[in-house]
Design a protein around this motif. Sequence first.
Motif, PDB file in Angstrom:
ATOM      1  N   LEU A   1       5.647  13.880  84.024  1.00  0.00           N
ATOM      2  CA  LEU A   1       5.584  12.699  82.930  1.00  0.00           C
ATOM      3  C   LEU A   1       4.314  13.070  81.830  1.00  0.00           C
ATOM      4  O   LEU A   1       4.671  12.830  80.642  1.00  0.00           O
ATOM      5  CB  LEU A   1       4.968  11.463  83.723  1.00  0.00           C
ATOM      6  CG  LEU A   1       4.748  10.229  82.668  1.00  0.00           C
ATOM      7  CD1 LEU A   1       5.985   9.879  81.823  1.00  0.00           C
ATOM      8  CD2 LEU A   1       4.231   8.948  83.403  1.00  0.00           C
ATOM      9  N   LEU A   2       3.159  13.397  82.095  1.00  0.00           N
ATOM     10  CA  LEU A   2       2.107  13.846  81.322  1.00  0.00           C
ATOM     11  C   LEU A   2       2.566  14.898  80.435  1.00  0.00           C
ATOM     12  O   LEU A   2       2.070  14.955  79.428  1.00  0.00           O
ATOM     13  CB  LEU A   2       0.685  14.073  82.206  1.00  0.00           C
ATOM     14  CG  LEU A   2       0.359  12.850  83.079  1.00  0.00           C
ATOM     15  CD1 LEU A   2      -0.756  13.304  83.892  1.00  0.00           C
ATOM     16  CD2 LEU A   2       0.023  11.562  82.152  1.00  0.00           C
ATOM     17  N   SER A   3       2.834  15.878  81.086  1.00  0.00           N
ATOM     18  CA  SER A   3       3.192  17.176  80.412  1.00  0.00           C
ATOM     19  C   SER A   3       4.348  17.024  79.413  1.00  0.00           C
ATOM     20  O   SER A   3       4.077  17.665  78.243  1.00  0.00           O
ATOM     21  CB  SER A   3       3.424  18.365  81.322  1.00  0.00           C
ATOM     22  OG  SER A   3       4.396  18.141  82.129  1.00  0.00           O
ATOM     23  N   THR A   4       5.393  16.399  79.521  1.00  0.00           N
ATOM     24  CA  THR A   4       6.221  16.078  78.766  1.00  0.00           C
ATOM     25  C   THR A   4       6.056  15.357  77.474  1.00  0.00           C
ATOM     26  O   THR A   4       6.521  15.839  76.412  1.00  0.00           O
ATOM     27  CB  THR A   4       7.693  15.408  79.516  1.00  0.00           C
ATOM     28  OG1 THR A   4       7.881  16.364  80.666  1.00  0.00           O
ATOM     29  CG2 THR A   4       8.737  15.217  78.501  1.00  0.00           C
ATOM     30  N   PHE A   5       5.308  14.299  77.511  1.00  0.00           N
ATOM     31  CA  PHE A   5       4.838  13.668  76.448  1.00  0.00           C
ATOM     32  C   PHE A   5       3.922  14.362  75.609  1.00  0.00           C
ATOM     33  O   PHE A   5       4.198  14.261  74.180  1.00  0.00           O
ATOM     34  CB  PHE A   5       3.981  12.455  77.012  1.00  0.00           C
ATOM     35  CG  PHE A   5       3.738  11.261  75.724  1.00  0.00           C
ATOM     36  CD1 PHE A   5       4.704  10.467  75.283  1.00  0.00           C
ATOM     37  CD2 PHE A   5       2.702  11.590  75.196  1.00  0.00           C
ATOM     38  CE1 PHE A   5       4.554   9.581  74.362  1.00  0.00           C
ATOM     39  CE2 PHE A   5       2.201  10.637  74.120  1.00  0.00           C
ATOM     40  CZ  PHE A   5       3.264   9.724  73.710  1.00  0.00           C
ATOM     41  N   ILE A   6       3.067  15.388  76.175  1.00  0.00           N
ATOM     42  CA  ILE A   6       2.244  15.943  75.237  1.00  0.00           C
ATOM     43  C   ILE A   6       3.072  16.978  74.592  1.00  0.00           C
ATOM     44  O   ILE A   6       2.852  17.201  73.308  1.00  0.00           O
ATOM     45  CB  ILE A   6       1.237  16.932  76.220  1.00  0.00           C
ATOM     46  CG1 ILE A   6       0.431  15.747  76.926  1.00  0.00           C
ATOM     47  CG2 ILE A   6       0.295  17.732  75.264  1.00  0.00           C
ATOM     48  CD1 ILE A   6      -0.654  16.524  77.851  1.00  0.00           C
ATOM     49  N   VAL A   7       3.908  17.747  74.976  1.00  0.00           N
ATOM     50  CA  VAL A   7       4.707  18.883  74.169  1.00  0.00           C
ATOM     51  C   VAL A   7       6.215  18.320  73.750  1.00  0.00           C
ATOM     52  O   VAL A   7       6.698  19.307  72.944  1.00  0.00           O
ATOM     53  CB  VAL A   7       4.959  19.993  75.341  1.00  0.00           C
ATOM     54  CG1 VAL A   7       3.792  20.478  75.953  1.00  0.00           C
ATOM     55  CG2 VAL A   7       6.197  19.583  76.296  1.00  0.00           C
ATOM     56  N   PHE A   8       6.379  17.198  73.610  1.00  0.00           N
ATOM     57  CA  PHE A   8       7.509  16.935  72.959  1.00  0.00           C
ATOM     58  C   PHE A   8       7.766  17.337  71.523  1.00  0.00           C
ATOM     59  O   PHE A   8       8.970  17.716  71.300  1.00  0.00           O
ATOM     60  CB  PHE A   8       7.958  15.431  73.200  1.00  0.00           C
ATOM     61  CG  PHE A   8       9.241  14.711  72.742  1.00  0.00           C
ATOM     62  CD1 PHE A   8      10.217  15.033  73.123  1.00  0.00           C
ATOM     63  CD2 PHE A   8       9.325  14.147  71.205  1.00  0.00           C
ATOM     64  CE1 PHE A   8      11.628  14.772  72.865  1.00  0.00           C
ATOM     65  CE2 PHE A   8      10.437  13.918  70.671  1.00  0.00           C
ATOM     66  CZ  PHE A   8      11.747  13.891  71.443  1.00  0.00           C
ATOM     67  N   PRO A   9       6.739  17.035  70.877  1.00  0.00           N
ATOM     68  CA  PRO A   9       7.201  17.663  69.149  1.00  0.00           C
ATOM     69  C   PRO A   9       7.234  19.276  69.255  1.00  0.00           C
ATOM     70  O   PRO A   9       8.006  19.524  68.491  1.00  0.00           O
ATOM     71  CB  PRO A   9       5.573  17.250  68.584  1.00  0.00           C
ATOM     72  CG  PRO A   9       5.163  16.227  69.308  1.00  0.00           C
ATOM     73  CD  PRO A   9       5.469  16.429  70.829  1.00  0.00           C
ATOM     74  N   VAL A  10       6.839  19.886  70.231  1.00  0.00           N
ATOM     75  CA  VAL A  10       7.071  21.233  70.086  1.00  0.00           C
ATOM     76  C   VAL A  10       8.536  21.458  70.650  1.00  0.00           C
ATOM     77  O   VAL A  10       9.123  22.480  70.055  1.00  0.00           O
ATOM     78  CB  VAL A  10       6.155  22.085  71.201  1.00  0.00           C
ATOM     79  CG1 VAL A  10       6.388  23.508  71.184  1.00  0.00           C
ATOM     80  CG2 VAL A  10       4.661  21.967  70.829  1.00  0.00           C
ATOM     81  N   TYR A  11       9.025  20.658  71.722  1.00  0.00           N
ATOM     82  CA  TYR A  11      10.242  20.837  71.964  1.00  0.00           C
ATOM     83  C   TYR A  11      11.245  20.650  70.879  1.00  0.00           C
ATOM     84  O   TYR A  11      12.298  21.249  70.893  1.00  0.00           O
ATOM     85  CB  TYR A  11      10.532  19.873  73.197  1.00  0.00           C
ATOM     86  CG  TYR A  11      12.068  19.799  73.514  1.00  0.00           C
ATOM     87  CD1 TYR A  11      12.893  20.624  74.359  1.00  0.00           C
ATOM     88  CD2 TYR A  11      12.711  18.831  72.973  1.00  0.00           C
ATOM     89  CE1 TYR A  11      14.167  20.718  74.594  1.00  0.00           C
ATOM     90  CE2 TYR A  11      14.242  18.889  73.179  1.00  0.00           C
ATOM     91  CZ  TYR A  11      14.834  19.695  74.059  1.00  0.00           C
ATOM     92  OH  TYR A  11      16.094  19.634  74.165  1.00  0.00           O
ATOM     93  N   LYS A  12      10.826  19.664  70.357  1.00  0.00           N
ATOM     94  CA  LYS A  12      11.890  19.230  68.936  1.00  0.00           C
ATOM     95  C   LYS A  12      11.934  20.357  67.868  1.00  0.00           C
ATOM     96  O   LYS A  12      13.113  20.673  67.452  1.00  0.00           O
ATOM     97  CB  LYS A  12      11.238  18.011  68.364  1.00  0.00           C
ATOM     98  CG  LYS A  12      12.459  16.898  67.673  1.00  0.00           C
ATOM     99  CD  LYS A  12      11.975  15.584  67.392  1.00  0.00           C
ATOM    100  CE  LYS A  12      13.099  14.973  66.632  1.00  0.00           C
ATOM    101  NZ  LYS A  12      12.910  13.616  66.300  1.00  0.00           N
ATOM    102  N   VAL A  13      10.851  20.877  67.822  1.00  0.00           N
ATOM    103  CA  VAL A  13      10.956  22.064  66.650  1.00  0.00           C
ATOM    104  C   VAL A  13      12.053  23.189  67.147  1.00  0.00           C
ATOM    105  O   VAL A  13      12.618  23.801  66.756  1.00  0.00           O
ATOM    106  CB  VAL A  13       9.607  22.774  66.570  1.00  0.00           C
ATOM    107  CG1 VAL A  13       9.594  23.957  65.585  1.00  0.00           C
ATOM    108  CG2 VAL A  13       8.713  21.525  65.733  1.00  0.00           C
ATOM    109  N   VAL A  14      11.693  23.636  68.693  1.00  0.00           N
ATOM    110  CA  VAL A  14      12.730  24.427  69.163  1.00  0.00           C
ATOM    111  C   VAL A  14      13.969  24.070  69.336  1.00  0.00           C
ATOM    112  O   VAL A  14      15.120  25.053  68.877  1.00  0.00           O
ATOM    113  CB  VAL A  14      12.223  24.911  70.760  1.00  0.00           C
ATOM    114  CG1 VAL A  14      13.203  25.600  71.513  1.00  0.00           C
ATOM    115  CG2 VAL A  14      10.509  25.465  70.816  1.00  0.00           C
ATOM    116  N   PHE A  15      14.434  22.995  69.439  1.00  0.00           N
ATOM    117  CA  PHE A  15      15.686  22.446  69.332  1.00  0.00           C
ATOM    118  C   PHE A  15      16.092  22.828  68.298  1.00  0.00           C
ATOM    119  O   PHE A  15      17.400  23.164  67.897  1.00  0.00           O
ATOM    120  CB  PHE A  15      15.665  20.996  69.723  1.00  0.00           C
ATOM    121  CG  PHE A  15      17.238  20.426  69.878  1.00  0.00           C
ATOM    122  CD1 PHE A  15      18.066  20.698  70.868  1.00  0.00           C
ATOM    123  CD2 PHE A  15      17.712  19.711  68.725  1.00  0.00           C
ATOM    124  CE1 PHE A  15      19.322  20.020  71.062  1.00  0.00           C
ATOM    125  CE2 PHE A  15      19.057  19.231  68.829  1.00  0.00           C
ATOM    126  CZ  PHE A  15      19.762  19.478  69.777  1.00  0.00           C
TER     127      PHE A  15
END
Length: 296
Positions: free
Chosen positions: A38-52
């Motif tokens: 839960l903690l790690s996912t919230f932190i890196v979500f913007p990075v994931y969106k750029v990758v997507f």
Amino acid sequence: SKKTLMMAGNPDDKQDEEGLKDPMVCFHSFLHGGTSSLLSTFIVFPVYKVVFRQQIHNTPVYQAVGQLYKEGPAKLYRGVAPPLLMKTLNGTLLFGLQDTLLRQLSLSSQNVTSTSALPALAGFGAGMVEAVVFTPFERVQNVLQNGQNDRHLPTLKSVLVRLKAQRLALGYYRALLPITARNALGSSLYFGLKGPVCAAMEGQALYPMVSSFISGTLTSMATSLTLYPLNVLVANMQAEVGGEVKGVMACWRMLWESRQRSVALLYRGGSLVILRSCITWGITTAIYDRQQKRSG
């Protein structure tokens, strides 16, 4: 007498066996896996969106970042609910089930399977179950993340209604086969490598949390880069709803052609995958290992 000692067995072995059967120990694995994810996912979500965005639109990093910047902060976390829920449940199931399977394998496969191979084997099984349970979550997430769906599928409810109207194989369970392969292999590699790498780091006189962070970083980096083409394939198969239906191999051929038969273009976004893996699995592993040690 010697005979009595042999019949009694080693007290430490009995204690270890009781620990393997302790249901509370397994419960802690489920709980700690969910919390760390839960903690790690919230932190890196913007990075994931750029990758997507790179995976879907085949754009360089600066263009993907520019798209998100123009959309504004209000849309930056659009679609965060499904992955946040998915990753929390995912971590709960993955770590808990892997630990449960590992304990069962440790009890039942004495002198049959190498002890060092058991974490990877348990991870493979956990990854297969994970794929069946969470493919619908990933499907919804990928549809929401695709900017081209904003006009005709603007809300989570509209996406759910549209997918429900489709057959399972075309709706919620689109791309199940590549997801199963990716998750099973990825989990096997992660759990198989995590322990040895962490032990090697601790041998360098590092703090346990630092060792766990580096271990999670290195293992997830190797795993994500190895399986990155499957991530791109899944994202492209799941991003759209409706249209012409193609199988896995047909979709792979289209993807390969769209990347001009170039491995470099297929791996576009790989640098950010490394960054995302470093942050996500580094934090996840460090938090999980810390909680496990405190409750152990």
